[in-house]
Design an enzyme around this catalytic site. Structure first.
Site, PDB file in Angstrom:
ATOM      1  N   CYS A   1     107.622  77.331 -28.423  1.00 53.30           N
ATOM      2  CA  CYS A   1     108.952  77.624 -28.972  1.00 53.30           C
ATOM      3  C   CYS A   1     109.533  76.316 -29.502  1.00 53.30           C
ATOM      4  CB  CYS A   1     109.849  78.296 -27.935  1.00 53.30           C
ATOM      5  SG  CYS A   1     110.153  77.313 -26.451  1.00 53.30           S
TER       6      CYS A   1
ATOM      7  N   ASN B   1     110.761  74.197 -25.614  1.00 53.32           N
ATOM      8  CA  ASN B   1     109.871  74.348 -24.448  1.00 53.32           C
ATOM      9  C   ASN B   1     110.656  74.329 -23.139  1.00 53.32           C
ATOM     10  OD1 ASN B   1     106.990  72.623 -22.965  1.00 53.32           O
ATOM     11  ND2 ASN B   1     107.390  74.794 -23.087  1.00 53.32           N
TER      12      ASN B   1
ATOM     13  N   CYS C   1     113.060  77.302 -22.666  1.00 53.57           N
ATOM     14  CA  CYS C   1     113.525  78.692 -22.462  1.00 53.57           C
ATOM     15  C   CYS C   1     112.399  79.708 -22.710  1.00 53.57           C
ATOM     16  CB  CYS C   1     114.717  79.016 -23.367  1.00 53.57           C
ATOM     17  SG  CYS C   1     116.179  78.002 -23.052  1.00 53.57           S
ATOM     18  N   ARG C   2     112.069  79.945 -23.990  1.00 51.30           N
ATOM     19  CA  ARG C   2     111.170  81.068 -24.308  1.00 51.30           C
ATOM     20  C   ARG C   2     109.717  80.809 -23.926  1.00 51.30           C
ATOM     21  NH1 ARG C   2     112.938  81.220 -30.394  1.00 51.30           N
ATOM     22  NH2 ARG C   2     113.181  79.029 -29.829  1.00 51.30           N
ATOM     23  N   SER C   3     109.151  79.657 -24.337  1.00 49.97           N
ATOM     24  CA  SER C   3     107.718  79.452 -24.056  1.00 49.97           C
ATOM     25  C   SER C   3     107.435  79.220 -22.568  1.00 49.97           C
ATOM     26  CB  SER C   3     107.104  78.372 -24.945  1.00 49.97           C
ATOM     27  OG  SER C   3     107.696  77.112 -24.783  1.00 49.97           O
TER      28      SER C   3
ATOM     29  N   ASP D   1     116.111  82.996 -29.982  1.00 51.26           N
ATOM     30  CA  ASP D   1     116.462  81.813 -29.203  1.00 51.26           C
ATOM     31  C   ASP D   1     117.687  82.125 -28.329  1.00 51.26           C
ATOM     32  OD1 ASP D   1     117.269  79.359 -28.290  1.00 51.26           O
ATOM     33  OD2 ASP D   1     117.117  78.349 -30.226  1.00 51.26           O
TER      34      ASP D   1
HETATM   35  P1  4NP Z   1     113.628  77.298 -26.518  1.00 48.83           P
HETATM   36  O1  4NP Z   1     115.229  77.228 -26.586  1.00 48.83           O
HETATM   37  O2  4NP Z   1     113.121  76.901 -27.881  1.00 48.83           O
HETATM   38  O3  4NP Z   1     113.371  78.748 -26.214  1.00 48.83           O
HETATM   39  O4  4NP Z   1     113.204  76.362 -25.417  1.00 48.83           O
HETATM   40  C1  4NP Z   1     115.929  76.098 -27.013  1.00 48.83           C
HETATM   41  C2  4NP Z   1     116.085  75.036 -26.161  1.00 48.83           C
HETATM   42  C3  4NP Z   1     116.826  73.938 -26.548  1.00 48.83           C
HETATM   43  C4  4NP Z   1     117.425  73.929 -27.798  1.00 48.83           C
HETATM   44  C5  4NP Z   1     117.260  75.006 -28.656  1.00 48.83           C
HETATM   45  C6  4NP Z   1     116.504  76.089 -28.260  1.00 48.83           C
HETATM   46  N1  4NP Z   1     118.214  72.813 -28.191  1.00 48.83           N
HETATM   47  O5  4NP Z   1     118.839  72.885 -29.264  1.00 48.83           O
HETATM   48  O6  4NP Z   1     118.268  71.817 -27.452  1.00 48.83           O
END
Ligand code: 4NP
Length: 163
Positions: A8, A11, A13-15, A126
């Site tokens: 994602c 790294n 939340c989703r992955s 996201d």
């Molecule tokens: P992820 O979510 O891609 O599912 O881990 C996010 C985590 C952090 C951020 C954006 C999305 N960020 O902007 O820091």
């Protein structure tokens, strides 16, 4: 060994959710010895960090432990090291396509579009800037696509006579 990498943006939340859910499902099916799972982000912002506390809590409610996971950034070698490189959304996929060396083996693909069964949508949204519902929806989507991926890998292992 079959190697699976979930990717994602951050790294956190989703992955990591996909990583923890898929690892759990492999263990339940007795396939953990045959499949290696990892996750990564296209961005380096959270490298070395634990998964987001909201993802950890939502996953724990459903019996998945994300606490051992630490974030890392995806690297060019991942496209030779892994058999599946699975992106959570179209932006992640685009970034992976840019990162992949032309001669590297594994083409990245969209996780849901490739393996979801109950859901029609092609991307895992996201959840980072949203509310608790977003984290539940990540789990719903990821659980469904992990079941599809597990069936795909089970067929491969059976075809090779490994199981
Ligand atoms: P992820 O979510 O891609 O599912 O881990 C996010 C985590 C952090 C951020 C954006 C999305 N960020 O902007 O820091």
């Amino acid at each position: 060994m079959i190697r699976v990498l979930f990717v994602c943006l951050g790294n956190i939340c989703r992955s990591p959710t996909a990583h923890g859910v898929f690892q759990h499902k492999l263990e339940q099916r007795g396939l953990a010895a045959y499949v290696e799972v990892d996750s990564a982000g296209t961005a380096a912002w959270h490298a070395g960090k634990s998964a987001d506390a909201r993802s950890v809590a939502a996953a724990a409610e459903r019996g998945y432990d994300l606490t051992p996971l630490r974030a890392r950034q995806a690297v060019a070698q991942d496209f030779d090291a892994f058999d599946y490189v699975l992106a959570m959304d179209a932006d992640n996929l685009h970034n992976l396509q840019q990162l992949k060396p032309a001669a590297a083996r594994t083409e990245p693909a969209l996780f849901l579009a490739s393996f979801a069964r109950d859901f029609q949508q092609e991307e895992v949204p996201d959840p980072y800037y949203g509310g608790a519902d977003g984290f539940e929806q990540v789990l719903n989507l990821v659980e469904d696509a992990c079941d599809g991926l597990l069936d795909d890998i089970t067929r491969q292992l059976a075809g090779k006579g490994v199981i």
